[in-house]
Design a protein around this motif. Sequence first.
Motif, PDB file in Angstrom:
ATOM      1  N   HIS A 256       0.836  -1.204   0.000  1.00 52.08           N
ATOM      2  CA  HIS A 256       0.000   0.000   0.000  1.00 52.08           C
ATOM      3  C   HIS A 256       0.873   1.258   0.000  1.00 52.08           C
ATOM      4  N   GLU A 257       1.959   1.186   0.757  1.00 53.41           N
ATOM      5  CA  GLU A 257       2.882   2.318   0.801  1.00 53.41           C
ATOM      6  C   GLU A 257       3.526   2.519  -0.581  1.00 53.41           C
ATOM      7  N   HIS A 258       3.914   1.427  -1.202  1.00 49.49           N
ATOM      8  CA  HIS A 258       4.526   1.516  -2.529  1.00 49.49           C
ATOM      9  C   HIS A 258       3.532   2.079  -3.552  1.00 49.49           C
ATOM     10  N   ALA A 259       2.268   1.697  -3.412  1.00 41.04           N
ATOM     11  CA  ALA A 259       1.249   2.206  -4.345  1.00 41.04           C
ATOM     12  C   ALA A 259       1.113   3.724  -4.197  1.00 41.04           C
ATOM     13  N   ARG A 260       1.211   4.205  -2.953  1.00 43.44           N
ATOM     14  CA  ARG A 260       1.107   5.656  -2.745  1.00 43.44           C
ATOM     15  C   ARG A 260       2.302   6.386  -3.378  1.00 43.44           C
ATOM     16  N   LEU A 261       3.477   5.751  -3.343  1.00 48.04           N
ATOM     17  CA  LEU A 261       4.645   6.337  -4.013  1.00 48.04           C
ATOM     18  C   LEU A 261       4.390   6.486  -5.514  1.00 48.04           C
ATOM     19  N   LEU A 262       3.828   5.445  -6.100  1.00 51.53           N
ATOM     20  CA  LEU A 262       3.551   5.474  -7.543  1.00 51.53           C
ATOM     21  C   LEU A 262       2.503   6.539  -7.864  1.00 51.53           C
ATOM     22  N   ALA A 263       1.485   6.636  -7.013  1.00 51.71           N
ATOM     23  CA  ALA A 263       0.418   7.612  -7.247  1.00 51.71           C
ATOM     24  C   ALA A 263       0.995   9.025  -7.230  1.00 51.71           C
ATOM     25  N   GLU A 264       1.831   9.281  -6.261  1.00 51.05           N
ATOM     26  CA  GLU A 264       2.442  10.605  -6.134  1.00 51.05           C
ATOM     27  C   GLU A 264       3.261  10.929  -7.385  1.00 51.05           C
ATOM     28  N   ALA A 265       3.990   9.928  -7.861  1.00 54.87           N
ATOM     29  CA  ALA A 265       4.815  10.123  -9.059  1.00 54.87           C
ATOM     30  C   ALA A 265       3.951  10.446 -10.275  1.00 54.87           C
ATOM     31  N   CYS A 266       2.713   9.945 -10.275  1.00 54.37           N
ATOM     32  CA  CYS A 266       1.811  10.187 -11.403  1.00 54.37           C
ATOM     33  C   CYS A 266       0.978  11.446 -11.197  1.00 54.37           C
ATOM     34  N   GLY A 267       1.278  12.211 -10.151  1.00 51.46           N
ATOM     35  CA  GLY A 267       0.564  13.459  -9.922  1.00 51.46           C
ATOM     36  C   GLY A 267      -0.797  13.273  -9.282  1.00 51.46           C
ATOM     37  N   LEU A 268      -1.028  12.100  -8.673  1.00 54.79           N
ATOM     38  CA  LEU A 268      -2.300  11.869  -7.988  1.00 54.79           C
ATOM     39  C   LEU A 268      -2.126  12.133  -6.499  1.00 54.79           C
ATOM     40  N   ASP A 269      -3.262  12.296  -5.832  1.00 59.64           N
ATOM     41  CA  ASP A 269      -3.214  12.464  -4.386  1.00 59.64           C
ATOM     42  C   ASP A 269      -3.048  11.079  -3.745  1.00 59.64           C
ATOM     43  N   PRO A 270      -1.909  10.830  -3.099  1.00 60.11           N
ATOM     44  CA  PRO A 270      -1.691   9.485  -2.542  1.00 60.11           C
ATOM     45  C   PRO A 270      -2.731   9.106  -1.491  1.00 60.11           C
ATOM     46  N   ALA A 271      -3.372  10.117  -0.898  1.00 62.74           N
ATOM     47  CA  ALA A 271      -4.405   9.815   0.107  1.00 62.74           C
ATOM     48  C   ALA A 271      -5.613   9.133  -0.529  1.00 62.74           C
ATOM     49  N   GLU A 272      -5.719   9.239  -1.862  1.00 62.24           N
ATOM     50  CA  GLU A 272      -6.859   8.591  -2.528  1.00 62.24           C
ATOM     51  C   GLU A 272      -6.575   7.162  -2.935  1.00 62.24           C
TER      52      GLU A 272
END
Length: 330
Positions: A256-272
């Motif tokens: 889940h933590e790794h997924a948030r890293l990827l989301a952030e890199a793609c310009g998404l809000d990792p909280a989502e």
Amino acid sequence: MIDLRSDTLTRPTEAMRQAMARAEVGDDVYGEDPAVRALEERVAGLFGHEAALFTPTGSMANVLAVGSLVRPGQEVICESSAHIARAELGAHATIGGVTMRTWTGQRGRLDLPAVRRMFAPDMGPFFVPTAAVSVENTHNFAGGAVLPIEDLRDLREWADGVGAGVHLDGARLWNAHVATGTPLVEYGAIATVLAVCLSKGLGAPVGSLMVGGRDAVDEARVRRKRMGGGMRQAGILAAGGLHALDHHVDRLAEDHEHARLLAEACGLDPAEVDTNIVVVERSDATEFVTRAGEEGVRVSVVGPTTVRMVTHLDVSRADAERAAAVLARL
Ligand SMILES: *Cc1c(COP(=O)(O)O)cnc(C)c1O
């Protein structure tokens, strides 16, 4: 290559292979495979249900589970992008004679008012009667979204009142459990019958379970054999699942933590990002996937403009960071 196409791609770890090699086995169609029986009893207990049945796939577990509630000519109501509706290739219709109607939920959420409006009681030869409502947690095509337990409790209360069953497609229920801290037994309590997978984030090579009451599971055991799913020394596989339950549940938090890293890199809000799936909207989805592949990151297209990436056991922190750098650049 860092493979983020799916969490089904994991290969058994060395320790899991050892556990599988040591498994005590027998003929499970005779009910004599100790590892399968141990797995079934353990998983039933985790969810507070009477019994469970080991199946080759989550799709088969879902067909057996839905079929235990919905008879041919009846319907199940589910979310419009549910796996049972979109990704099981019509199994519920072709095998179970089940029809479906759907609501569309924001991020796969339950819409109980819509379900209430759709619900059809059995009135004889007029309308297809609603026998069950199905929910998916986490919701795959909604990007691994967790359904709030409160919504599920409300559903169960309403369903009990009208005499409908609740099916929970819990292929990734382990992820919901780890992300929210909600005990598995509480998820079990909202479901008349559920399906869980060992071959997704838990990293087992093969296997799922249908979980429910004793009678439903006994009947499903017969239907499983009819479908060609009676497996013999399946304890080899069940042992992989037991190992996964011992060692691979809590570590889902890393995915889940790794997924948030990827989301952030793609310009998404990792909280989502609730769990291990990241969904990115790109008008150039196909080209994006090709370019990521050229840079050593495999992701998949799940809609004309939708890119999906999934973190799992075979993606280390370093892999996630490297993938994030590539995705950010793209
Ligand atoms: C993967 C999955 C299943 C089962 O898939 P199989 O490939 O048949 O094991 C069921 N439901 C959901 C939500 C899934 O993601």
